[in-house]
Structures are given as structure tokens and as C-alpha cells.
Scaffold this motif. Sequence first.
Motif, PDB file in Angstrom:
ATOM      1  N   GLY A 113      -6.258   8.321  -6.349  1.00  0.00           N
ATOM      2  CA  GLY A 113      -6.969   7.128  -6.792  1.00  0.00           C
ATOM      3  C   GLY A 113      -6.756   6.869  -8.265  1.00  0.00           C
ATOM      4  O   GLY A 113      -6.459   7.782  -9.045  1.00  0.00           O
ATOM      5  N   VAL A 114      -6.919   5.608  -8.648  1.00  0.00           N
ATOM      6  CA  VAL A 114      -6.873   5.191 -10.054  1.00  0.00           C
ATOM      7  C   VAL A 114      -8.028   4.242 -10.277  1.00  0.00           C
ATOM      8  O   VAL A 114      -8.270   3.340  -9.465  1.00  0.00           O
ATOM      9  CB  VAL A 114      -5.536   4.499 -10.397  1.00  0.00           C
ATOM     10  N   GLY A 115      -8.740   4.448 -11.377  1.00  0.00           N
ATOM     11  CA  GLY A 115      -9.873   3.598 -11.703  1.00  0.00           C
ATOM     12  C   GLY A 115      -9.557   2.635 -12.833  1.00  0.00           C
ATOM     13  O   GLY A 115      -8.460   2.065 -12.898  1.00  0.00           O
ATOM     14  N   CYS A 116     -10.517   2.487 -13.731  1.00  0.00           N
ATOM     15  CA  CYS A 116     -10.431   1.439 -14.751  1.00  0.00           C
ATOM     16  C   CYS A 116      -9.536   1.789 -15.929  1.00  0.00           C
ATOM     17  O   CYS A 116      -9.195   0.907 -16.728  1.00  0.00           O
ATOM     18  CB  CYS A 116     -11.828   1.124 -15.278  1.00  0.00           C
TER      19      CYS A 116
ATOM     20  N   PRO B  35     -10.711  13.154  -1.857  1.00  0.00           N
ATOM     21  CA  PRO B  35     -10.863  14.216  -0.854  1.00  0.00           C
ATOM     22  C   PRO B  35     -10.757  13.670   0.566  1.00  0.00           C
ATOM     23  O   PRO B  35     -10.983  12.473   0.816  1.00  0.00           O
ATOM     24  CB  PRO B  35     -12.288  14.743  -1.118  1.00  0.00           C
ATOM     25  N   GLU B  36     -10.402  14.549   1.476  1.00  0.00           N
ATOM     26  CA  GLU B  36     -10.467  14.198   2.887  1.00  0.00           C
ATOM     27  C   GLU B  36     -11.929  13.903   3.238  1.00  0.00           C
ATOM     28  O   GLU B  36     -12.846  14.413   2.617  1.00  0.00           O
ATOM     29  CB  GLU B  36      -9.943  15.346   3.746  1.00  0.00           C
ATOM     30  N   GLY B  37     -12.119  13.090   4.238  1.00  0.00           N
ATOM     31  CA  GLY B  37     -13.490  12.761   4.636  1.00  0.00           C
ATOM     32  C   GLY B  37     -13.925  11.383   4.199  1.00  0.00           C
ATOM     33  O   GLY B  37     -14.979  10.901   4.610  1.00  0.00           O
ATOM     34  N   ILE B  38     -13.128  10.739   3.335  1.00  0.00           N
ATOM     35  CA  ILE B  38     -13.380   9.347   2.956  1.00  0.00           C
ATOM     36  C   ILE B  38     -12.116   8.561   3.280  1.00  0.00           C
ATOM     37  O   ILE B  38     -11.019   8.917   2.827  1.00  0.00           O
ATOM     38  CB  ILE B  38     -13.679   9.172   1.452  1.00  0.00           C
ATOM     39  N   GLY B  39     -12.235   7.494   4.059  1.00  0.00           N
ATOM     40  CA  GLY B  39     -11.089   6.632   4.293  1.00  0.00           C
ATOM     41  C   GLY B  39     -10.619   6.012   3.000  1.00  0.00           C
ATOM     42  O   GLY B  39     -11.423   5.729   2.104  1.00  0.00           O
ATOM     43  N   LEU B  40      -9.322   5.798   2.866  1.00  0.00           N
ATOM     44  CA  LEU B  40      -8.805   5.229   1.625  1.00  0.00           C
ATOM     45  C   LEU B  40      -9.376   3.841   1.352  1.00  0.00           C
ATOM     46  O   LEU B  40      -9.575   3.464   0.193  1.00  0.00           O
ATOM     47  CB  LEU B  40      -7.276   5.172   1.662  1.00  0.00           C
ATOM     48  N   ASP B  41      -9.669   3.075   2.415  1.00  0.00           N
ATOM     49  CA  ASP B  41     -10.258   1.747   2.195  1.00  0.00           C
ATOM     50  C   ASP B  41     -11.662   1.851   1.627  1.00  0.00           C
ATOM     51  O   ASP B  41     -12.033   1.126   0.695  1.00  0.00           O
ATOM     52  CB  ASP B  41     -10.240   0.927   3.486  1.00  0.00           C
ATOM     53  N   ALA B  42     -12.466   2.787   2.149  1.00  0.00           N
ATOM     54  CA  ALA B  42     -13.831   2.972   1.649  1.00  0.00           C
ATOM     55  C   ALA B  42     -13.858   3.693   0.314  1.00  0.00           C
ATOM     56  O   ALA B  42     -14.836   3.596  -0.437  1.00  0.00           O
ATOM     57  CB  ALA B  42     -14.659   3.746   2.678  1.00  0.00           C
ATOM     58  N   ALA B  43     -12.784   4.426  -0.005  1.00  0.00           N
ATOM     59  CA  ALA B  43     -12.727   5.162  -1.268  1.00  0.00           C
ATOM     60  C   ALA B  43     -12.334   4.280  -2.437  1.00  0.00           C
ATOM     61  O   ALA B  43     -12.751   4.531  -3.575  1.00  0.00           O
ATOM     62  CB  ALA B  43     -11.742   6.327  -1.146  1.00  0.00           C
ATOM     63  N   ALA B  44     -11.523   3.246  -2.185  1.00  0.00           N
ATOM     64  CA  ALA B  44     -11.014   2.437  -3.294  1.00  0.00           C
ATOM     65  C   ALA B  44     -12.135   1.930  -4.216  1.00  0.00           C
ATOM     66  O   ALA B  44     -12.050   2.101  -5.438  1.00  0.00           O
ATOM     67  CB  ALA B  44     -10.170   1.281  -2.757  1.00  0.00           C
ATOM     68  N   PRO B  45     -13.211   1.320  -3.681  1.00  0.00           N
ATOM     69  CA  PRO B  45     -14.247   0.804  -4.585  1.00  0.00           C
ATOM     70  C   PRO B  45     -15.008   1.899  -5.346  1.00  0.00           C
ATOM     71  O   PRO B  45     -15.685   1.589  -6.339  1.00  0.00           O
ATOM     72  CB  PRO B  45     -15.193   0.049  -3.646  1.00  0.00           C
ATOM     73  N   LEU B  46     -14.899   3.132  -4.910  1.00  0.00           N
ATOM     74  CA  LEU B  46     -15.574   4.205  -5.644  1.00  0.00           C
ATOM     75  C   LEU B  46     -14.990   4.387  -7.035  1.00  0.00           C
ATOM     76  O   LEU B  46     -15.670   4.890  -7.935  1.00  0.00           O
ATOM     77  CB  LEU B  46     -15.479   5.522  -4.866  1.00  0.00           C
ATOM     78  N   MET B  47     -13.734   3.955  -7.236  1.00  0.00           N
ATOM     79  CA  MET B  47     -13.076   4.142  -8.531  1.00  0.00           C
ATOM     80  C   MET B  47     -13.740   3.331  -9.635  1.00  0.00           C
ATOM     81  O   MET B  47     -13.589   3.644 -10.816  1.00  0.00           O
ATOM     82  CB  MET B  47     -11.598   3.760  -8.440  1.00  0.00           C
ATOM     83  N   CYS B  48     -14.475   2.282  -9.250  1.00  0.00           N
ATOM     84  CA  CYS B  48     -15.246   1.520 -10.240  1.00  0.00           C
ATOM     85  C   CYS B  48     -16.704   1.436  -9.829  1.00  0.00           C
ATOM     86  O   CYS B  48     -17.584   1.935 -10.516  1.00  0.00           O
ATOM     87  CB  CYS B  48     -14.653   0.137 -10.440  1.00  0.00           C
ATOM     88  N   ALA B  49     -16.986   0.812  -8.678  1.00  0.00           N
ATOM     89  CA  ALA B  49     -18.378   0.646  -8.247  1.00  0.00           C
ATOM     90  C   ALA B  49     -19.064   1.986  -8.073  1.00  0.00           C
ATOM     91  O   ALA B  49     -20.252   2.140  -8.391  1.00  0.00           O
ATOM     92  CB  ALA B  49     -18.428  -0.156  -6.948  1.00  0.00           C
TER      93      ALA B  49
ATOM     94  N   HIS C 224      -8.580  -2.514 -10.397  1.00  0.00           N
ATOM     95  CA  HIS C 224      -8.773  -1.162 -10.927  1.00  0.00           C
ATOM     96  C   HIS C 224      -9.599  -0.290  -9.969  1.00  0.00           C
ATOM     97  O   HIS C 224     -10.260   0.649 -10.393  1.00  0.00           O
ATOM     98  CB  HIS C 224      -9.411  -1.204 -12.324  1.00  0.00           C
ATOM     99  N   GLU C 225      -9.526  -0.625  -8.685  1.00  0.00           N
ATOM    100  CA  GLU C 225     -10.136   0.206  -7.650  1.00  0.00           C
ATOM    101  C   GLU C 225      -9.029   0.536  -6.646  1.00  0.00           C
ATOM    102  O   GLU C 225      -8.874  -0.123  -5.623  1.00  0.00           O
ATOM    103  CB  GLU C 225     -11.292  -0.530  -6.965  1.00  0.00           C
ATOM    104  N   ILE C 226      -8.241   1.546  -6.982  1.00  0.00           N
ATOM    105  CA  ILE C 226      -6.954   1.780  -6.337  1.00  0.00           C
ATOM    106  C   ILE C 226      -6.988   3.081  -5.539  1.00  0.00           C
ATOM    107  O   ILE C 226      -7.402   4.127  -6.056  1.00  0.00           O
ATOM    108  CB  ILE C 226      -5.838   1.850  -7.395  1.00  0.00           C
ATOM    109  N   ALA C 227      -6.530   3.022  -4.299  1.00  0.00           N
ATOM    110  CA  ALA C 227      -6.416   4.218  -3.460  1.00  0.00           C
ATOM    111  C   ALA C 227      -5.070   4.195  -2.750  1.00  0.00           C
ATOM    112  O   ALA C 227      -4.657   3.158  -2.224  1.00  0.00           O
ATOM    113  CB  ALA C 227      -7.549   4.267  -2.438  1.00  0.00           C
ATOM    114  N   GLY C 228      -4.395   5.331  -2.742  1.00  0.00           N
ATOM    115  CA  GLY C 228      -3.095   5.388  -2.097  1.00  0.00           C
ATOM    116  C   GLY C 228      -2.590   6.808  -1.977  1.00  0.00           C
ATOM    117  O   GLY C 228      -3.372   7.760  -1.902  1.00  0.00           O
ATOM    118  N   THR C 229      -1.271   6.950  -2.003  1.00  0.00           N
ATOM    119  CA  THR C 229      -0.618   8.239  -1.775  1.00  0.00           C
ATOM    120  C   THR C 229       0.429   8.488  -2.847  1.00  0.00           C
ATOM    121  O   THR C 229       1.190   7.576  -3.214  1.00  0.00           O
ATOM    122  CB  THR C 229       0.063   8.250  -0.392  1.00  0.00           C
ATOM    123  N   VAL C 230       0.480   9.718  -3.346  1.00  0.00           N
ATOM    124  CA  VAL C 230       1.491  10.091  -4.340  1.00  0.00           C
ATOM    125  C   VAL C 230       2.862  10.110  -3.666  1.00  0.00           C
ATOM    126  O   VAL C 230       3.062  10.788  -2.648  1.00  0.00           O
ATOM    127  CB  VAL C 230       1.178  11.468  -4.949  1.00  0.00           C
TER     128      VAL C 230
END
Length: 347
Positions: free
Chosen positions: A86-89, A145-159, A63-69
Motif C-alpha cells: 500500500g501507499v498513502g499520502c 496483511p492478509e485478511g483484508i481485501g485490497l479493495d477494502a484496504a485501499a481507503p485505510l491508507m488515508c481514511a 493517495h489510497e493505493i493498494a496493489g502488488t509489488v
Amino acid sequence: MLTVNAYAATSATEPLSPMTIERRDLGPHDVLIEIAYTGICHSDIHHVRGEWSPGAYPVVPGHEIAGTVREIGPEVTEHAVGDRAGVGCMVDSCRRCVNCRKGQEQFCVDGNTLTYGSVGKDGRLTQGGYSTHIVVPEDFVLKIPEGIGLDAAAPLMCAGITTYSPLRRWSVGPGTQAAVVGLGGLGHMAVKLAHAMGAEVSVLSQSLRKQEDGLRLGADHYYATSDPETFGKLSGSFDFMLNTVSAATDVDTLLSLLGVDGALVNVGAPPEPVSLDVFSLLSNRRVLAGSLIGGIRETQEMLDFCAARGLGAEVEVIPASGINDAYERISASDVRYRFVIDIATLK
């Protein structure tokens, strides 16, 4: 139906393994996201291993998901093909109850639909982000938003939101003496966020092993809870404490570190009950509270806050074949600070 590759748990005791799952056809308000990265949360492990409650299998965690529409329904207005998403919990809620109307879908009176392990409105078990694609109602899709890599953004959806929400709720900022208990997936984001909000930040960890990391992430002080002198020295010191540890802790001892009207907020979720002496609350009029992720509006606010300050999670990117090993390493506290699955390795 779209058939996609995934990594799933087939029981509470077997290793996760590759399989295919079906994603529903897009409805008028749905968004199809091609997943790039998915974080591994400790909650995934608790759920897969049935440590919180018996689950249904097979289940695809994440549930820490980052990608592209990649596709949108005909009535979608908030997202466009090519957007970073992104998609969270949560992937749905009733939208009508008092809490949903306040933007607190995590407390939906009728029960929200979790990204995995819930029964969706179509009657099927929801499946999460250890997969190549996911279909989600537009109201539960976040803009990265731009400015965060998708890999570093994924955990933001929960953590990220799990720690941001209580920091905001208790007005942590300049002049606040804040302590973060545990420097793991949640704790490292709490340190970054509390520092960015202007608080004086202390980390309380079992040892000084991660002290250099803690100071680099924004902590002003770092203490070992294994040192008995720590608690005497810090008695009554903090206005706010965030307990991120997902194992049982000595709540009374932690409460003793709060000053008058101080709050100890728990976001870690140990599988077993904890005990409390009520006199720990009566002294100094202390507060013991809990916090659960955040609503969709607040999660977007958190993402925008992080992007404006260049904040993201500290990640170790792994292939899908490394998921089971990552579970073992997380259980042994051997990660700095979030495993993130490169979903391209599932294709």
C-alpha cells in the motif's frame, strides 16, 4: 522510464480524462507497485478543483493505493516481489529532521513529498494512484496483511490512518465516551476503529438517514444534529469528539458537548476558515485540536490492527470511467462509504 495509463485532471474546471504518464526507473531503494485499487478521497476533489490552493496540471490524484509489488531495486530489504503493498499520502520526506526521526514524517520540517501534486527530489511533479503503476521508495511502502481485501484496504491508507491516529493519540478506549461527527468516508472508519478500541461510540450526523448503518458499523448511539434538542440533551457528555466533516461546522456548539478536559479533534478540512469563541475552550478546560494522517510506522500499526480484527472500509468499486460521476456524488454526500477505483479498468 515506464509509460503507464492514468486518469488525470488537466485543469480545475475540466473533467478528469485518460492519459499516459511516465514513472521513473527504479533506484536502488525503490519499489514498483502494480496498482489494483485506489480510493477516492475528498482531498482529491479539493486538490483537483483548486479549492485549497492553486495547483499544477496535469495531475493524477489518488493517495489510497493498494496493489502488488512487481519489481524491487537491488538494495530493497523490506519488500519482495509478490507482496501485497500500500501507499498513502506521502512518498518521501527528508528522513533527517526531528519529526522524521520520531516516525512523524507527515510533519517533516523540510516538507514531505506528497503522493501527488508535490515536486519530487527528481524535480518532477508527483503523480498518484489513479494509474496502473507507481514507483515509491521502500520506506514509504506499507505491507497490507492478509485478511483484508485490497479493495477494502485501499481507503485505510488515508481514511484509516487519519482517524486511527487521533484515536490513539487521545487514548480512546474502554470507559471513553467518544463521538464521531459525520458518517462519511472518514467517519465510518472512525466508528469502526473507536468501537474496536472499546469506546462507547456516538454518531452525530445531520439526520437519522444513516442511523441503521451507523449502528451496524459499531455505534452505540446515533443523534441528528438538525434536531435542536440534541445539543441540550448531550451537553457536557463526551470525553472525545472527532470531527470528520469537510465543510464548515459550528465549533462552539460542538465544544459544548465536551465534559471537563474533553477534546474536539478536527480531521475534516473545510476550504474556508471557521470561527471560535475562546470561552468555549475556557469552560470545562476543553481542547480544540487537529490531526493530520499519521507517520509510516503508525500507518503500519493501523493496518495490522485492522487485519487482526477483520476491519476494512465499506466500499463501492467503480471503473475508471466513473471517476467524474463519483466526484459529483461525493460532493452531494451520496456514497456509502468510499468509492474505490478498479484500476484493471485502466489497462
